[in-house]
Design an enzyme around this catalytic site. Structure first.
Site, PDB file in Angstrom:
ATOM      1  N   HIS A   1      -4.741  -3.296  11.467  1.00 45.80           N
ATOM      2  CA  HIS A   1      -3.749  -2.585  10.642  1.00 45.80           C
ATOM      3  C   HIS A   1      -4.024  -1.097  10.467  1.00 45.80           C
ATOM      4  O   HIS A   1      -3.324  -0.426   9.707  1.00 45.80           O
ATOM      5  CB  HIS A   1      -3.679  -3.238   9.247  1.00 45.80           C
TER       6      HIS A   1
ATOM      7  N   GLU B   1     -17.744   1.041  -4.616  1.00 42.33           N
ATOM      8  CA  GLU B   1     -17.801   1.245  -3.147  1.00 42.33           C
ATOM      9  C   GLU B   1     -17.695   2.752  -2.850  1.00 42.33           C
ATOM     10  O   GLU B   1     -16.895   3.199  -2.029  1.00 42.33           O
ATOM     11  CB  GLU B   1     -16.715   0.463  -2.408  1.00 42.33           C
TER      12      GLU B   1
ATOM     13  N   ASP C   1     -10.761   3.079  -1.136  1.00 37.99           N
ATOM     14  CA  ASP C   1     -10.236   4.288  -0.484  1.00 37.99           C
ATOM     15  C   ASP C   1      -8.733   4.268  -0.257  1.00 37.99           C
ATOM     16  O   ASP C   1      -8.226   4.935   0.638  1.00 37.99           O
ATOM     17  CB  ASP C   1     -10.950   4.468   0.868  1.00 37.99           C
TER      18      ASP C   1
ATOM     19  N   ARG D   1      -3.976   2.786  10.409  1.00 37.23           N
ATOM     20  CA  ARG D   1      -2.954   3.796  10.689  1.00 37.23           C
ATOM     21  C   ARG D   1      -3.302   4.690  11.873  1.00 37.23           C
ATOM     22  O   ARG D   1      -2.437   5.062  12.648  1.00 37.23           O
ATOM     23  CB  ARG D   1      -2.770   4.696   9.459  1.00 37.23           C
TER      24      ARG D   1
ATOM     25  N   HIS E   1      -0.915  -8.568   9.737  1.00 33.37           N
ATOM     26  CA  HIS E   1      -0.727  -7.728   8.549  1.00 33.37           C
ATOM     27  C   HIS E   1       0.758  -7.475   8.323  1.00 33.37           C
ATOM     28  O   HIS E   1       1.525  -7.368   9.268  1.00 33.37           O
ATOM     29  CB  HIS E   1      -1.466  -6.403   8.775  1.00 33.37           C
TER      30      HIS E   1
HETATM   31  C1  UD1 Z   1      -3.221  -0.208   2.853  1.00 27.48           C
HETATM   32  C2  UD1 Z   1      -4.251   0.898   2.647  1.00 27.48           C
HETATM   33  C3  UD1 Z   1      -5.437   0.730   3.576  1.00 27.48           C
HETATM   34  C4  UD1 Z   1      -6.008  -0.665   3.479  1.00 27.48           C
HETATM   35  C5  UD1 Z   1      -4.910  -1.685   3.691  1.00 27.48           C
HETATM   36  C6  UD1 Z   1      -5.447  -3.068   3.468  1.00 27.48           C
HETATM   37  C7  UD1 Z   1      -3.483   3.134   2.016  1.00 27.48           C
HETATM   38  C8  UD1 Z   1      -3.010   4.450   2.495  1.00 27.48           C
HETATM   39  N1  UD1 Z   1      -3.666   2.193   2.954  1.00 27.48           N
HETATM   40  O1  UD1 Z   1      -2.648  -0.037   4.144  1.00 27.48           O
HETATM   41  O2  UD1 Z   1      -6.446   1.665   3.245  1.00 27.48           O
HETATM   42  O3  UD1 Z   1      -7.009  -0.816   4.449  1.00 27.48           O
HETATM   43  O4  UD1 Z   1      -3.848  -1.464   2.744  1.00 27.48           O
HETATM   44  O5  UD1 Z   1      -4.606  -4.061   3.977  1.00 27.48           O
HETATM   45  O6  UD1 Z   1      -3.674   2.939   0.833  1.00 27.48           O
HETATM   46  N2  UD1 Z   1       3.594  -4.897   3.054  1.00 27.48           N
HETATM   47  C9  UD1 Z   1       4.281  -6.026   2.670  1.00 27.48           C
HETATM   48  N3  UD1 Z   1       3.649  -6.939   1.854  1.00 27.48           N
HETATM   49  C10 UD1 Z   1       2.381  -6.771   1.413  1.00 27.48           C
HETATM   50  C11 UD1 Z   1       1.689  -5.639   1.820  1.00 27.48           C
HETATM   51  C12 UD1 Z   1       2.301  -4.696   2.636  1.00 27.48           C
HETATM   52  O7  UD1 Z   1       5.438  -6.219   3.046  1.00 27.48           O
HETATM   53  O8  UD1 Z   1       1.884  -7.631   0.666  1.00 27.48           O
HETATM   54  C13 UD1 Z   1       4.252  -3.904   3.933  1.00 27.48           C
HETATM   55  C14 UD1 Z   1       5.324  -3.042   3.212  1.00 27.48           C
HETATM   56  O9  UD1 Z   1       6.371  -2.794   4.097  1.00 27.48           O
HETATM   57  C15 UD1 Z   1       4.564  -1.733   2.954  1.00 27.48           C
HETATM   58  C16 UD1 Z   1       3.697  -1.664   4.199  1.00 27.48           C
HETATM   59  O10 UD1 Z   1       3.292  -2.996   4.455  1.00 27.48           O
HETATM   60  O11 UD1 Z   1       5.419  -0.631   2.798  1.00 27.48           O
HETATM   61  C17 UD1 Z   1       2.507  -0.734   4.117  1.00 27.48           C
HETATM   62  O12 UD1 Z   1       1.717  -1.010   2.965  1.00 27.48           O
HETATM   63  P1  UD1 Z   1       0.689   0.141   2.461  1.00 27.48           P
HETATM   64  O13 UD1 Z   1      -0.128  -0.405   1.341  1.00 27.48           O
HETATM   65  O14 UD1 Z   1       1.394   1.421   2.231  1.00 27.48           O
HETATM   66  O15 UD1 Z   1      -0.235   0.386   3.742  1.00 27.48           O
HETATM   67  P2  UD1 Z   1      -1.208  -0.621   4.485  1.00 27.48           P
HETATM   68  O16 UD1 Z   1      -1.004  -0.376   5.945  1.00 27.48           O
HETATM   69  O17 UD1 Z   1      -1.019  -1.975   3.965  1.00 27.48           O
HETATM   70  N1  UDP Z   2      -8.221 -11.183   4.514  1.00 30.91           N
HETATM   71  C1  UDP Z   2      -7.499 -12.228   3.949  1.00 30.91           C
HETATM   72  N2  UDP Z   2      -6.466 -12.776   4.674  1.00 30.91           N
HETATM   73  C2  UDP Z   2      -6.138 -12.346   5.917  1.00 30.91           C
HETATM   74  C3  UDP Z   2      -6.868 -11.263   6.474  1.00 30.91           C
HETATM   75  C4  UDP Z   2      -7.903 -10.699   5.735  1.00 30.91           C
HETATM   76  O1  UDP Z   2      -7.769 -12.659   2.835  1.00 30.91           O
HETATM   77  O2  UDP Z   2      -5.200 -12.896   6.518  1.00 30.91           O
HETATM   78  C5  UDP Z   2      -9.296 -10.566   3.721  1.00 30.91           C
HETATM   79  C6  UDP Z   2     -10.616 -10.320   4.428  1.00 30.91           C
HETATM   80  O3  UDP Z   2     -11.472 -11.438   4.336  1.00 30.91           O
HETATM   81  C7  UDP Z   2     -11.166  -9.099   3.701  1.00 30.91           C
HETATM   82  C8  UDP Z   2      -9.926  -8.333   3.301  1.00 30.91           C
HETATM   83  O4  UDP Z   2      -8.843  -9.262   3.372  1.00 30.91           O
HETATM   84  O5  UDP Z   2     -11.833  -9.471   2.499  1.00 30.91           O
HETATM   85  C9  UDP Z   2      -9.703  -7.191   4.245  1.00 30.91           C
HETATM   86  O6  UDP Z   2      -8.441  -6.659   4.055  1.00 30.91           O
HETATM   87  P1  UDP Z   2      -7.796  -5.630   5.057  1.00 30.91           P
HETATM   88  O7  UDP Z   2      -8.355  -5.829   6.425  1.00 30.91           O
HETATM   89  O8  UDP Z   2      -6.328  -5.732   4.876  1.00 30.91           O
HETATM   90  O9  UDP Z   2      -8.243  -4.229   4.447  1.00 30.91           O
HETATM   91  P2  UDP Z   2      -9.515  -3.286   4.683  1.00 30.91           P
HETATM   92  O10 UDP Z   2     -10.746  -4.042   4.335  1.00 30.91           O
HETATM   93  O11 UDP Z   2      -9.453  -2.830   6.113  1.00 30.91           O
HETATM   94  O12 UDP Z   2      -9.261  -2.145   3.763  1.00 30.91           O
END
Ligand code: UD1
Ligand code: UDP
Length: 373
Positions: free
Chosen positions: A211, A119, A97, A213, A243
């Site tokens: 994490h 999924e 998603d 939103r 996160h």
């Molecule tokens: C995203 C997904 C969310 C998912 C989550 C899993 C969308 C809208 N959101 O949210 O559904 O549950 O990932 O974790 O697709 N960043 C880093 N390094 C990384 C990853 C992220 O620095 O490896 C920082 C960056 O500043 C980036 C920000 O996190 O701009 C947000 O990342 P983004 O993927 O847009 O949103 P998430 O909150 O991570």
């Molecule tokens: N996870 C990980 N390292 C971490 C935290 C989570 O590998 O420090 C794994 C966790 O076991 C799960 C996935 O990341 O499989 C979940 O990711 P996240 O919570 O970022 O996204 P969501 O599932 O909410 O979309």
């Protein structure tokens, strides 16, 4: 030979699609599988790719600090198109998603390439929770030709929306395949976790992640204050891999850094995180995937959200919604720590989300049904 292109970009998509890539590659006479990562996430994605030894064929390297939803969506659409043009796959596979899920599916649709959605069918029925994921999932369902629903409930939601029955397969969640694969690899020594020498043997580990939103702002701060109050107990250690999203990391560090009984970590690679899930007493999280993994490992999960698109664990009694409200978080975690009967009730190993064989079922469905396209 069926030519499949998988498109994914974040940590959870990688954790849930890499086992499928590995499964499809076990059938080289039937499938040719390529991996395109948008790198919507960077290091968090790379951790997951490493855990499953999957090397991308295309790495679009799109992540930007503080990227917005609209900007990221636009950049993914533009960057994926040339990959689709070069590869001309028979099918594109997306998962879950996220922005990558929706934009990857839409880019394929624009080139008239069928999409399979892994999924599929998870719903809260509320477009604001989770935001924007509920909308991403609904729109991806409209685009997809094939729907791999993890549970019967998810399949029913798709049927209610008019999805043709013959296009839906109930497979289990590939995330359960992932967690079982890593748990077994840790047991056999094929994967290793750190020694965790700083963990105190007498203390209960509360594993925390956050994490979402829709919680950003007052809700997020309230959840962090709940964790801070729990950390005042001398019998716990809160272990919190923070996160990377600055809007999640900011309040976590502001409210929790330096408190006794709190350890803030960088995001962990998948194998160490699974190891901590095995070692902890309970999990406090707003994560989607961790709600599915906790029950598979027999760990109670308190979910810091008001609604979940994964109600199966709540109904089974091993997952509980506590919202982002600090009083509720303190009360429910306290109950689990202090009431052995309540703890026993929530601590049952069960797999409402899958049995660890989802990828085999998806491969089988793709091998058969795909010829209809
Ligand atoms: C995203 C997904 C969310 C998912 C989550 C899993 C969308 C809208 N959101 O949210 O559904 O549950 O990932 O974790 O697709 N960043 C880093 N390094 C990384 C990853 C992220 O620095 O490896 C920082 C960056 O500043 C980036 C920000 O996190 O701009 C947000 O990342 P983004 O993927 O847009 O949103 P998430 O909150 O991570
Ligand atoms: N996870 C990980 N390292 C971490 C935290 C989570 O590998 O420090 C794994 C966790 O076991 C799960 C996935 O990341 O499989 C979940 O990711 P996240 O919570 O970022 O996204 P969501 O599932 O909410 O979309």
């Amino acid at each position: 030979m069926k030519r499949i292109l998988t498109i994914f970009g974040t940590r959870p998509e990688a954790i849930k699609l890499c086992p499928l890539v590995r499964q499809l590659r076990l059938r080289p006479d039937e499938f040719s599988v390529k991996v395109c990562v948008t790198a919507q996430h960077r290091e968090m994605l790379d951790h997951a790719l490493e855990a499953f030894s999957v090397a991308p064929d295309y790495d679009l390297n799109l992540m930007q600090t503080r990227q917005t939803l609209a900007d990221l969506t636009a950049r993914i659409l533009s960057a994926v198109e040339p990959v689709l043009k070069a590869e001309g796959p028979d099918l594109v596979v997306v998962q879950g998603d996220t922005t990558t899920t929706l934009a990857g599916a839409l880019a394929a649709f624009y080139r008239r390439i069928p999409v399979a959605h892994v999924e599929a069918g998870l719903r809260t029925g509320d477009m604001a929770q989770p935001f924007p994921e509920e909308m991403n999932r609904v729109l991806t369902s409209r685009i997809a030709a094939w729907h791999f629903a993890p549970t019967a409930r998810a399949a029913e939601a798709l049927l209610r929306e008019g999805t043709p029955r013959e296009r839906i397969f109930v497979t289990g969640n590939t995330g359960v395949d992932a967690v079982i694969y890593v748990r077994d690899a840790l047991d056999s020594g094929a994967l290793r976790a750190p020694e965790w020498t700083w963990l105190e043997p007498g203390k209960h580990i509360i594993l925390a992640t956050s994490h979402r939103r829709e919680n950003f702002g007052p809700g997020f701060a309230s959840a962090m204050r709940g964790l801070a109050r729990l950390a005042a107990r001398p019998d716990v250690r809160i272990v919190y891999p923070v996160h990377r999203n600055p809007r999640a990391a900011g309040p976590a560090h502001a409210i929790l850094a330096g408190l006794p009984n709190v350890t803030l970590l960088d995001p962990l690679p998948y194998a160490p995180f699974v190891d901590l899930m095995r070692r902890c007493r309970l999990i406090l999280t707003d994560s989607g995937g961790i709600q599915e993994e906790g029950p598979s490992l027999g760990k109670p999960v308190l979910v810091m959200r008001k609604k979940t698109e994964r109600p199966e664990g709540v109904e089974a009694g091993t997952v509980k919604l506590v919202g982002a409200d600090e009083d509720r978080i303190v009360a429910e975690a306290g109950r689990l720590l202090d009431d052995p009967e309540e703890y026993a009730r929530m601590t049952r190993i069960h797999n409402p989300y899958g049995d660890g064989h989802a990828c085999e079922r998806i491969a089988e469905a793709l091998a058969g049904e795909f010829s209809v396209l």
